[in-house]
Design a protein around this motif. Sequence first.
Motif, PDB file in Angstrom:
ATOM      1  N   MET A   1      20.477  21.289  44.954  1.00  0.00           N
ATOM      2  CA  MET A   1      20.987  19.943  45.064  1.00  0.00           C
ATOM      3  C   MET A   1      19.953  19.065  45.747  1.00  0.00           C
ATOM      4  N   THR A   2      19.889  17.847  45.307  1.00  0.00           N
ATOM      5  CA  THR A   2      18.975  16.899  45.937  1.00  0.00           C
ATOM      6  C   THR A   2      19.655  16.292  47.160  1.00  0.00           C
ATOM      7  N   GLN A   3      18.876  15.633  48.001  1.00  0.00           N
ATOM      8  CA  GLN A   3      19.445  14.995  49.184  1.00  0.00           C
ATOM      9  C   GLN A   3      20.444  13.919  48.793  1.00  0.00           C
ATOM     10  N   GLN A   4      20.142  13.204  47.725  1.00  0.00           N
ATOM     11  CA  GLN A   4      21.050  12.149  47.282  1.00  0.00           C
ATOM     12  C   GLN A   4      22.386  12.753  46.822  1.00  0.00           C
ATOM     13  N   GLN A   5      22.345  13.858  46.110  1.00  0.00           N
ATOM     14  CA  GLN A   5      23.578  14.512  45.676  1.00  0.00           C
ATOM     15  C   GLN A   5      24.379  15.015  46.870  1.00  0.00           C
ATOM     16  N   ILE A   6      23.683  15.561  47.857  1.00  0.00           N
ATOM     17  CA  ILE A   6      24.375  16.042  49.062  1.00  0.00           C
ATOM     18  C   ILE A   6      25.058  14.883  49.776  1.00  0.00           C
ATOM     19  N   ARG A   7      24.336  13.791  49.941  1.00  0.00           N
ATOM     20  CA  ARG A   7      24.919  12.633  50.623  1.00  0.00           C
ATOM     21  C   ARG A   7      26.131  12.100  49.873  1.00  0.00           C
ATOM     22  N   GLN A   8      26.025  12.069  48.548  1.00  0.00           N
ATOM     23  CA  GLN A   8      27.133  11.590  47.733  1.00  0.00           C
ATOM     24  C   GLN A   8      28.367  12.477  47.923  1.00  0.00           C
ATOM     25  N   LEU A   9      28.152  13.779  47.945  1.00  0.00           N
ATOM     26  CA  LEU A   9      29.266  14.704  48.151  1.00  0.00           C
ATOM     27  C   LEU A   9      29.903  14.516  49.519  1.00  0.00           C
ATOM     28  N   LEU A  10      29.068  14.344  50.523  1.00  0.00           N
ATOM     29  CA  LEU A  10      29.577  14.276  51.884  1.00  0.00           C
ATOM     30  C   LEU A  10      30.220  12.942  52.221  1.00  0.00           C
ATOM     31  N   LYS A  11      30.016  11.928  51.385  1.00  0.00           N
ATOM     32  CA  LYS A  11      30.652  10.628  51.635  1.00  0.00           C
ATOM     33  C   LYS A  11      32.167  10.741  51.558  1.00  0.00           C
ATOM     34  N   ASP A  12      32.644  11.530  50.617  1.00  0.00           N
ATOM     35  CA  ASP A  12      34.085  11.676  50.436  1.00  0.00           C
ATOM     36  C   ASP A  12      34.420  13.155  50.245  1.00  0.00           C
ATOM     37  N   PRO A  13      34.458  13.921  51.342  1.00  0.00           N
ATOM     38  CA  PRO A  13      34.691  15.358  51.221  1.00  0.00           C
ATOM     39  C   PRO A  13      36.059  15.711  50.641  1.00  0.00           C
ATOM     40  N   ALA A  14      37.019  14.815  50.697  1.00  0.00           N
ATOM     41  CA  ALA A  14      38.352  15.103  50.169  1.00  0.00           C
ATOM     42  C   ALA A  14      38.320  15.250  48.648  1.00  0.00           C
ATOM     43  N   ASN A  15      37.362  14.621  48.004  1.00  0.00           N
ATOM     44  CA  ASN A  15      37.275  14.683  46.547  1.00  0.00           C
ATOM     45  C   ASN A  15      36.375  15.808  46.039  1.00  0.00           C
ATOM     46  N   MET A  16      35.915  16.683  46.936  1.00  0.00           N
ATOM     47  CA  MET A  16      35.051  17.772  46.500  1.00  0.00           C
ATOM     48  C   MET A  16      35.865  18.865  45.816  1.00  0.00           C
ATOM     49  N   THR A  17      35.260  19.434  44.807  1.00  0.00           N
ATOM     50  CA  THR A  17      35.880  20.588  44.163  1.00  0.00           C
ATOM     51  C   THR A  17      35.689  21.799  45.073  1.00  0.00           C
ATOM     52  N   PRO A  18      36.455  22.866  44.853  1.00  0.00           N
ATOM     53  CA  PRO A  18      36.256  24.071  45.670  1.00  0.00           C
ATOM     54  C   PRO A  18      34.823  24.612  45.586  1.00  0.00           C
ATOM     55  N   LEU A  19      34.211  24.497  44.425  1.00  0.00           N
ATOM     56  CA  LEU A  19      32.832  24.953  44.273  1.00  0.00           C
ATOM     57  C   LEU A  19      31.881  24.098  45.116  1.00  0.00           C
ATOM     58  N   GLU A  20      32.097  22.787  45.115  1.00  0.00           N
ATOM     59  CA  GLU A  20      31.261  21.900  45.922  1.00  0.00           C
ATOM     60  C   GLU A  20      31.479  22.154  47.416  1.00  0.00           C
ATOM     61  N   GLN A  21      32.743  22.395  47.805  1.00  0.00           N
ATOM     62  CA  GLN A  21      33.026  22.716  49.205  1.00  0.00           C
ATOM     63  C   GLN A  21      32.325  24.006  49.614  1.00  0.00           C
ATOM     64  N   ALA A  22      32.330  24.988  48.736  1.00  0.00           N
ATOM     65  CA  ALA A  22      31.651  26.251  49.022  1.00  0.00           C
ATOM     66  C   ALA A  22      30.149  26.041  49.142  1.00  0.00           C
ATOM     67  N   GLU A  23      29.595  25.203  48.275  1.00  0.00           N
ATOM     68  CA  GLU A  23      28.155  24.909  48.313  1.00  0.00           C
ATOM     69  C   GLU A  23      27.782  24.229  49.630  1.00  0.00           C
ATOM     70  N   VAL A  24      28.566  23.255  50.048  1.00  0.00           N
ATOM     71  CA  VAL A  24      28.316  22.569  51.315  1.00  0.00           C
ATOM     72  C   VAL A  24      28.443  23.560  52.475  1.00  0.00           C
ATOM     73  N   GLY A  25      29.428  24.429  52.408  1.00  0.00           N
ATOM     74  CA  GLY A  25      29.599  25.452  53.442  1.00  0.00           C
ATOM     75  C   GLY A  25      28.398  26.380  53.527  1.00  0.00           C
ATOM     76  N   ARG A  26      27.864  26.777  52.375  1.00  0.00           N
ATOM     77  CA  ARG A  26      26.676  27.640  52.352  1.00  0.00           C
ATOM     78  C   ARG A  26      25.461  26.918  52.928  1.00  0.00           C
ATOM     79  N   MET A  27      25.344  25.635  52.615  1.00  0.00           N
ATOM     80  CA  MET A  27      24.215  24.874  53.157  1.00  0.00           C
ATOM     81  C   MET A  27      24.317  24.775  54.682  1.00  0.00           C
ATOM     82  N   LYS A  28      25.507  24.496  55.185  1.00  0.00           N
ATOM     83  CA  LYS A  28      25.697  24.410  56.634  1.00  0.00           C
ATOM     84  C   LYS A  28      25.375  25.751  57.283  1.00  0.00           C
ATOM     85  N   GLN A  29      25.851  26.816  56.669  1.00  0.00           N
ATOM     86  CA  GLN A  29      25.603  28.148  57.208  1.00  0.00           C
ATOM     87  C   GLN A  29      24.104  28.453  57.226  1.00  0.00           C
TER      88      GLN A  29
END
Length: 96
Positions: A1-29
């Motif tokens: 994922m690019t930085q822009q895609q990450i920022r876009q996802l994190l702007k509205d975490p409520a609208n993330m799909t479970p796969l996107e939430q898992a991806e963000v979780g892996r990045m944080k980890q």
Amino acid sequence: MTQQQIRQLLKDPANMTPLEQAEVGRMKQAYFSAVAQETEAYISAKEAYDDAKEFMDVKDLGEREVLMQLLKNMRDCERNMTIIAAELEAHFDISA
């Protein structure tokens, strides 16, 4: 994922799909793992430098060179920790 895609996802975490939430979780980890590794490396480098500084003679050219290398290693670890902390804050609004 690019930085822009990450920022876009994190702007509205409520609208993330479970796969996107898992991806963000892996990045944080991954970032937290990197912080732990760099912190451990920094502590080891600082202890080595402090011990060497206490027991080595700075007037001796060879020992001074060793001290300078240990200091460089410690500063490199500090820089790495700062970079990772800045990325955590930029991407996830987490202050480390």
